[in-house]
Motif scaffolding. Structure first.
Motif, short mmCIF file in Angstrom:
data_model
loop_
_atom_site.label_atom_id
_atom_site.label_comp_id
_atom_site.label_asym_id
_atom_site.label_seq_id
_atom_site.Cartn_x
_atom_site.Cartn_y
_atom_site.Cartn_z
N CYS A 230 -36.07 13.31 102.40
CA CYS A 230 -35.81 12.65 103.68
C CYS A 230 -34.85 11.48 103.49
N THR B 220 -45.67 3.65 109.62
CA THR B 220 -44.44 3.54 108.83
C THR B 220 -44.28 4.65 107.80
N MET B 221 -45.38 5.22 107.33
CA MET B 221 -45.33 6.28 106.31
C MET B 221 -46.46 7.28 106.56
N PRO B 222 -46.44 7.96 107.70
CA PRO B 222 -47.60 8.78 108.05
C PRO B 222 -48.07 9.74 106.95
N PRO B 223 -47.16 10.44 106.23
CA PRO B 223 -47.69 11.40 105.25
C PRO B 223 -48.51 10.76 104.13
N TYR C 233 -34.80 8.66 105.01
CA TYR C 233 -35.29 7.35 105.46
C TYR C 233 -36.11 6.61 104.40
N CYS C 234 -37.42 6.54 104.57
CA CYS C 234 -38.19 5.49 103.88
C CYS C 234 -38.48 5.81 102.41
FE1 SF4 Z 1 -39.08 10.33 105.95
FE2 SF4 Z 1 -41.19 9.87 107.43
FE3 SF4 Z 1 -41.46 10.76 104.93
FE4 SF4 Z 1 -40.64 8.27 105.34
S1 SF4 Z 1 -42.63 9.12 105.88
S2 SF4 Z 1 -39.75 9.74 103.91
S3 SF4 Z 1 -39.42 8.53 107.19
S4 SF4 Z 1 -40.56 11.86 106.64
#
Ligand code: SF4
Length: 692
Positions: free
Chosen positions: A12, A179-182, A14-15
């Protein structure tokens, strides 16, 4: 035009969780799907799911832009003209005003290769000390505290899969559900196994609502809370004397200091009921395994380093460090916030986490770069100090910004925009015409994550490979090619490879023997092993999933207790500005929103900035849901819509920081800096409000 290369395993954009995903390009365009990678285990948040839509976005920059004069229009030009103009402006500024008047502002989303090359470009091609990056605004306080206490800064010194085995977790200033759902998989598993989760936050966030215990502290009182927890742990015999004796130093002084943080006093300082503080201390102290995790809530304060040190003291006293399922860690935010600071993009650092003012470190890097060590500049200004002095006497007059949008993301943003406008020359490399790029004299289009090869280092210190999955639009160059092109025009081309693999090979040698040692990491190993944890000194080394199992990285191998007094925020509420303002993120958006505000699904999810206000407070001001509210601080004014919620304290309002224009909350925030990390105090300032 996007071209199918193959369905490719990548990460990803992003974060710092850097979720694993698969990118496929077909006749319908690019799409992503999650993959079963050790960090996200098949999960993605909404940002990840929608990330591919930016690859072919109509607003994407696809050609360099340039304006002939201040106030003129940005018009498309060739790369040759754009790079020649930047090189000309750099040469002219350096000849006229000196090398130190040219500066660089980088980003925590850049790959390790780009961050490394940018740092080298500053020190070798420009020979300026002034390079820093927006990662300074992200986790620099936790980094500085970790170095002081442990001798090394790696966001998490353990892998994420240690989390479920922690019987108790103290999570301070982080709303991971949004901010980091997974990553919640790990916390959910910890709870299923009977573990306790204690969340410290001025807001009853979704993370706090799901916790065993929520300590809803007054903004800025974090160190007092940590000292109060340690006071109780000592008083009630919860500390680990054997661990303290065998693996730490400096406890006696900390013990003396926290003696004055008795529960009732800490209740007055923090607003957290003494009973809850007692309960939290016992949950942590009684657990066989426990973790203490901090994030921006406690770090983005003018006492951010002290706040983190106070929580590290607690972890050490409880003996919860240096063994599995235990430890202190920082939940890094930006995609490559970790790697970005390891390889020379920070004003005081050289690659491999070497210090720029250490003669041995300078000599090692000078030899890799084949330059005289004496020619390397010393430490430059930190991010806000750099921005604050742009265009001023003695400040930087010519600036190159890469992958960052300080016009929205810096504190006291109105002032920062004035400083950017006061520059003699500004060049910006980005994906879109961000608020900062709109102020530039030259804008360079950059490739996106799926269009270039490179490595990222996630919040665990796991080095990951982003494989190139598709071609960039014609006319778009990678940042490394762009840096190499500039270096060539400055007569230093032979020192600057543009190809990521060649850069990574050099980075490996440069980092060898350093704290963040990547010498044994190769692209092939990363792909085969689902990432490699640093330090990894040679190709036979397995990488280091857990730090500190035998010793800490200090000279004597012991972790250091460091005494910390509570001190109030730089600006407390008063009669004129009677409430606390705090800021943060929402799930749908990322950083200054340059990318996520352009994704329809994310824009629809949270279309505009808002301020969370407690209904009882809103009533006093005649404010209802969706009313426009003007917020005023000593730095500026912002207008946002009201969102009434009982999840916020009565004395505090909250605004997310993803928007520009008059909804930009950083027009309001306080640039008071932590004296060590130079982290601005984004999380606490005094505000007044009125219904518009
Ligand atoms: Fe991307 Fe969301 Fe995973 Fe962060 S939590 S790396 S923004 S998919």
């Amino acid at each position: 035009m996007l071209e199918l290369v193959a369905s490719t395993a990548t990460h990803c954009p992003y974060c710092a969780l850097q979720c694993g995903m698969e990118l496929t390009v077909d006749a319908r365009g690019p799409t992503v799907a999650p993959r079963d990678f050790p960090t996200n285990r098949g999960g993605l948040c909404q940002k990840g799911w929608t990330s591919a839509s930016l690859l072919a976005h109509p607003e994407r920059l696809t050609t360099p832009l340039m304006r002939d004069r201040k106030g003129g229009e940005l018009r498309p030009v060739s790369w040759e003209i754009a790079l020649e103009r930047i090189a000309h402006e750099i040469r002219a500024a350096q000849e006229r005003y000196g090398r130190d008047t040219v500066g660089i502002f980088g980003g925590g989303g850049l790959t390790n290769e780009t961050a490394y090359l940018l740092g080298k470009f500053a020190r070798v091609a420009l020979r300026t000390p002034h390079i820093d990056y927006n990662g300074r605004f992200c986790m620099s306080s936790a980094a500085a505290a970790s170095i002081k206490a442990f001798g090394v800064d790696r966001g998490l010194p353990f892998p994420l899969d240690d989390i479920p085995g922690a019987e108790s977790i103290l999570l301070i200033g982080s709303n991971v559900v949004e901010t980091m759902p997974p990553v919640m998989q790990y916390f959910d598993e910890q709870r299923r196994r009977g573990g306790n989760l204690i969340v410290v936050d001025p807001r009853a966030t979704r993370t706090a609502q799901g916790a065993t215990l929520h300590l809803q502290l007054t903004p800025g009182s974090d160190a007092a809370l940590a000292n109060g927890l340690l006071h109780i742990a000592i008083r009630d015999g919860l500390i680990d004397h054997d661990f303290i004796a065998a693996r730490t130093s400096g406890f006696a002084e900390v013990r003396r200091l926290v003696a004055s943080y008795w529960p009732e006093r800490v209740e007055r300082l923090t607003g957290v009921p003494a009973q809850q503080i007692e309960a939290a201390a016992h949950m942590l102290g009684a657990a066989r395994t426990a973790m203490i995790l901090t994030a921006r809530g406690t770090e983005q304060q003018s006492s951010g380093v002290d706040n983190v040190l106070a929580f590290i003291n607690l972890a050490l006293a409880l003996g919860k460090a240096g063994r599995p399922h235990c430890g202190y860690g920082c939940l890094t935010g930006q995609g490559n916030g970790q790697g970005g600071r390891e390889h020379g993009q920070k004003a005081d650092q050289l690659p491999g986490y070497r210090k720029i003012d250490n003669p041995a470190h300078r000599a090692h890097i000078a030899q890799i770069w084949n330059v005289d060590a004496a020619s390397l500049p010393g430490p430059g200004r930190s991010a806000y100090e750099l921005l604050d002095t742009l265009g001023a006497a003695g400040g930087v007059r010519t600036l190159l910004v890469m992958g960052s949008n300080p016009a929205v993301s810096a504190p006291r943003a109105g002032h920062v925009r004035d400083r950017l406008a006061a520059l003699d020359f500004l060049a910006v490399a980005d994906l879109f015409l961000s608020e900062t790029a709109q102020l530039a004299d030259v804008v360079l289009p950059s490739t996106q994550w799926a269009e270039e090869e490179g490595t990222m280092t996630n919040l665990e210190g796991r080095v990951l490979l982003r494989q190139r999955a598709c071609d960039p639009p014609p006319g778009v160059w990678s940042d490394t090619r762009n840096i190499a092109g500039l270096a060539e025009r400055l007569g230093e081309g032979q020192r600057f490879p543009a190809e990521p693999r060649a850069i990574f090979e050099e980075l490996r040698r440069a980092s060898a023997g350093g704290i963040a040692d990547y010498a044994g990491i190769t692209y092939e190993r990363i792909a085969a092993e689902d990432g490699v944890f640093w330090p990894c000194p040679d190709e036979q080394h397995p990488g280091t999933r857990r730090l500190f199992l035998d010793r800490f990285a200090t000279d004597d191998g012991r972790a250091r207790f460091l005494p910390v007094q509570h001190r109030p925020a730089a600006e407390e509420p008063d009669n004129d500005y009677p409430f606390y303002l705090t800021t943060g993120r929402v799930m749908a958006h990322y950083q200054s929103g340059t990318q996520t505000r352009r994704v329809k699904e994310l824009r629809d999810a949270v279309p505009q900035a808002f301020v969370e206000i407690h209904p009882a407070l809103a009533r006093r001001y005649g404010i209802s849901d969706n009313d426009t509210v003007r917020l005023t601080t000593r730095r500026g004014i912002a207008s946002v819509v009201a969102r009434l919620t009982t999840t916020i304290r009565l004395d505090t309002v909250f605004v997310p920081f993803h928007w520009g224009g008059e909804a930009c909350v950083n027009l309001l925030t306080n640039p008071a800096l932590d004296p060590i990390s130079k982290m601005p105090e984004f999380k606490v300032c005094a505000v007044r409000m009125e219904k518009v």
